[in-house]
Design an enzyme around this catalytic site. Structure first.
Site, PDB file in Angstrom:
ATOM      1  N   GLY A  14       0.820  -1.204   0.000  1.00  0.00           N
ATOM      2  CA  GLY A  14       0.000   0.000   0.000  1.00  0.00           C
ATOM      3  C   GLY A  14       0.845   1.241   0.000  1.00  0.00           C
ATOM      4  N   LYS A  15       0.185   2.323  -0.331  1.00  0.00           N
ATOM      5  CA  LYS A  15       0.874   3.601  -0.360  1.00  0.00           C
ATOM      6  C   LYS A  15      -0.006   4.611   0.332  1.00  0.00           C
ATOM      7  CE  LYS A  15       3.514   6.271  -3.438  1.00  0.00           C
ATOM      8  NZ  LYS A  15       4.595   6.450  -2.480  1.00  0.00           N
ATOM      9  N   GLY A  16       0.554   5.372   1.231  1.00  0.00           N
ATOM     10  CA  GLY A  16      -0.206   6.423   1.889  1.00  0.00           C
ATOM     11  C   GLY A  16       0.319   7.765   1.445  1.00  0.00           C
ATOM     12  N   LYS A  17       0.004   8.763   2.240  1.00  0.00           N
ATOM     13  CA  LYS A  17       0.422  10.117   1.900  1.00  0.00           C
ATOM     14  C   LYS A  17       1.934  10.270   2.033  1.00  0.00           C
ATOM     15  CE  LYS A  17      -1.546  14.697   2.520  1.00  0.00           C
ATOM     16  NZ  LYS A  17      -2.390  15.537   3.373  1.00  0.00           N
ATOM     17  N   PHE A  18       2.479   9.651   3.088  1.00  0.00           N
ATOM     18  CA  PHE A  18       3.904   9.835   3.367  1.00  0.00           C
ATOM     19  C   PHE A  18       4.731   8.582   3.116  1.00  0.00           C
ATOM     20  CE2 PHE A  18       1.374  12.403   6.355  1.00  0.00           C
ATOM     21  CZ  PHE A  18       1.720  13.662   5.895  1.00  0.00           C
ATOM     22  N   GLY A  19       4.144   7.441   3.407  1.00  0.00           N
ATOM     23  CA  GLY A  19       4.942   6.222   3.389  1.00  0.00           C
ATOM     24  C   GLY A  19       4.546   5.260   2.296  1.00  0.00           C
ATOM     25  N   SER A  20       5.494   4.383   1.966  1.00  0.00           N
ATOM     26  CA  SER A  20       5.110   3.248   1.147  1.00  0.00           C
ATOM     27  C   SER A  20       5.354   2.014   1.999  1.00  0.00           C
ATOM     28  CB  SER A  20       5.903   3.189  -0.151  1.00  0.00           C
ATOM     29  OG  SER A  20       7.171   3.723   0.025  1.00  0.00           O
ATOM     30  N   LYS A  36       7.023  -0.206   6.638  1.00  0.00           N
ATOM     31  CA  LYS A  36       6.636   1.136   6.208  1.00  0.00           C
ATOM     32  C   LYS A  36       7.880   2.005   6.143  1.00  0.00           C
ATOM     33  CE  LYS A  36       3.472   4.939   7.493  1.00  0.00           C
ATOM     34  NZ  LYS A  36       2.336   5.296   8.390  1.00  0.00           N
ATOM     35  N   ASP A 124      -6.757  10.229  12.698  1.00  0.00           N
ATOM     36  CA  ASP A 124      -6.874   9.844  11.286  1.00  0.00           C
ATOM     37  C   ASP A 124      -7.639   8.535  11.154  1.00  0.00           C
ATOM     38  OD1 ASP A 124      -6.545  10.237   8.575  1.00  0.00           O
ATOM     39  OD2 ASP A 124      -4.448   9.581   8.518  1.00  0.00           O
TER      40      ASP A 124
HETATM   41  P1  ADP Z   1       0.227   6.539   5.518  1.00  0.00           P
HETATM   42  O1  ADP Z   1       0.603   7.208   6.797  1.00  0.00           O
HETATM   43  O2  ADP Z   1       1.119   6.965   4.402  1.00  0.00           O
HETATM   44  O3  ADP Z   1      -1.242   6.643   5.212  1.00  0.00           O
HETATM   45  P2  ADP Z   1      -0.254   3.812   6.408  1.00  0.00           P
HETATM   46  O4  ADP Z   1       0.434   3.434   7.678  1.00  0.00           O
HETATM   47  O5  ADP Z   1      -1.699   4.126   6.496  1.00  0.00           O
HETATM   48  O6  ADP Z   1       0.581   4.987   5.708  1.00  0.00           O
HETATM   49  O7  ADP Z   1      -0.031   2.637   5.340  1.00  0.00           O
HETATM   50  C1  ADP Z   1      -0.458   2.809   3.994  1.00  0.00           C
HETATM   51  C2  ADP Z   1      -1.125   1.547   3.496  1.00  0.00           C
HETATM   52  O8  ADP Z   1      -0.206   0.442   3.562  1.00  0.00           O
HETATM   53  C3  ADP Z   1      -2.331   1.086   4.315  1.00  0.00           C
HETATM   54  O9  ADP Z   1      -3.527   1.718   3.926  1.00  0.00           O
HETATM   55  C4  ADP Z   1      -2.352  -0.399   4.002  1.00  0.00           C
HETATM   56  O10 ADP Z   1      -2.921  -0.636   2.716  1.00  0.00           O
HETATM   57  C5  ADP Z   1      -0.873  -0.747   3.933  1.00  0.00           C
HETATM   58  N1  ADP Z   1      -0.390  -1.205   5.240  1.00  0.00           N
HETATM   59  C6  ADP Z   1       0.086  -0.420   6.238  1.00  0.00           C
HETATM   60  N2  ADP Z   1       0.440  -1.147   7.307  1.00  0.00           N
HETATM   61  C7  ADP Z   1       0.193  -2.444   6.993  1.00  0.00           C
HETATM   62  C8  ADP Z   1       0.329  -3.695   7.718  1.00  0.00           C
HETATM   63  N3  ADP Z   1       0.813  -3.721   8.966  1.00  0.00           N
HETATM   64  N4  ADP Z   1      -0.072  -4.823   7.090  1.00  0.00           N
HETATM   65  C9  ADP Z   1      -0.569  -4.779   5.842  1.00  0.00           C
HETATM   66  N5  ADP Z   1      -0.708  -3.650   5.110  1.00  0.00           N
HETATM   67  C10 ADP Z   1      -0.345  -2.485   5.673  1.00  0.00           C
HETATM   68 MG    MG Z   2      -2.829   5.841   6.244  1.00  0.00          MG
HETATM   69 MG    MG Z   3      -0.335   8.424   8.123  1.00  0.00          MG
END
Ligand code: ADP
Ligand code: MG
Ligand code: MG
Length: 263
Positions: A14-20, A36, A124
């Protein structure tokens, strides 16, 4: 050690705003985790790590296993949630039965109650940040915007996802009850399959959040029980003092009626 020394990296999760986030596997134990990666510079990563460690005592919080640092990034090695995101399950499911909604909601409220008892506001809460285990149990993730607050302290920065943001967050004076509003938005989506407040552009959405009343007379609400509507009303209340707490949600008649009793 470098992360590459200890883990083999796999596919993107997955990809969020800041992290992959990538799947990874320990070279020593063979166990899979989620990694992450956050670029340096945004030093809020220290807070994210600190809060995850602070909240590690609850099964509904994604566990932080290890942290690595190299020249460009931090790598957070977390417990893997193989069930993916609640948002994707919701998209597939459409509307949830009240029984199913209440059981997910109960688990979510127990984690939120725990966060709040530990002095943390998540800020969030949305189904993109709620993950699922292999057996379908929820895990609260993404503490990137979370804050620790002292008793009675209030926050002022605008944070979170527009559709889930509480009205007091828009005004700029809020605390833990802002998370309760966000879960109310989620409960609405579980029960009727759509978000309660919509609008485009953003100003129109924020106007709806600040003033639009829920219309329980509309067609989509006719099949939903009265206690469910009552709970939702008590959560999506703009008067912060009148809005119910996590603890009160857990003892609401709708929750008691639909959730499995555990001894
Ligand atoms: P951001 O702060 O960039 O939003 P997240 O921590 O929400 O980052 O992670 C982005 C995405 O990565 C999540 O929406 C999910 O799809 C995937 N992800 C994050 N953590 C996990 C995990 N522990 N197990 C499986 N997928 C994850
Ligand atoms: Mg997120
Ligand atoms: Mg976040």
């Amino acid at each position: 050690n470098k992360i590459e020394d200890d883990y083999v990296m796999g596919e993107s999760l997955g990809k969020g705003k800041f992290g992959s986030v990538f799947l990874c596997r320990s070279k020593v134990t063979g166990v899979e985790f989620a990694c992450k990666t956050l670029p340096k510079g945004e030093e809020t990563v220290h807070k994210e790590v600190e809060i995850m460690q602070h909240l590690s005592g609850h099964p509904g919080v994604v566990t932080l296993h290890a942290v690595y640092e190299d020249a460009e990034s931090f790598h957070l090695v977390m417990e893997l949630c193989p069930g993916g995101r609640l948002i994707d399950e919701m998209t597939k499911e459409g509307r949830y039965s009240e029984h199913k909604a209440a059981n997910i909601f109960k688990d979510l409220m127990l984690v939120i109650q725990y966060c709040h008892d530990m002095g943390v506001v998540h800020r969030d809460i949305k189904p993109e940040n709620i993950l699922l285990t292999a057996s379908g149990k929820i895990k609260l993730a993404d503490f990137g915007l979370a804050m620790r607050i002292a008793n009675g302290q209030s926050l002022s920065g605008l944070a979170g996802s527009p559709a889930y943001v509480a009205p007091e967050v828009l005004i700029g004076d809020y605390g833990q009850k802002a998370d309760i509003w966000s879960v109310g938005v989620l409960l609405h989506a579980l029960l009727v399959g759509v978000l309660p407040f919509q609008g485009d552009p953003l100003e129109a959405l924020f106007e709806a959040i600040k003033s639009r009343e829920l219309d329980f007379h509309s067609e989509k609400w006719q099949s939903v029980s009265k206690p469910a509507r009552d709970l939702l009303e008590r959560i999506l209340t703009r008067d912060i003092a009148a809005r119910i707490t996590a603890e009160e949600v857990l003892s609401h008649p709708w929750m008691l009626f639909y959730t499995e009793r555990t001894l």
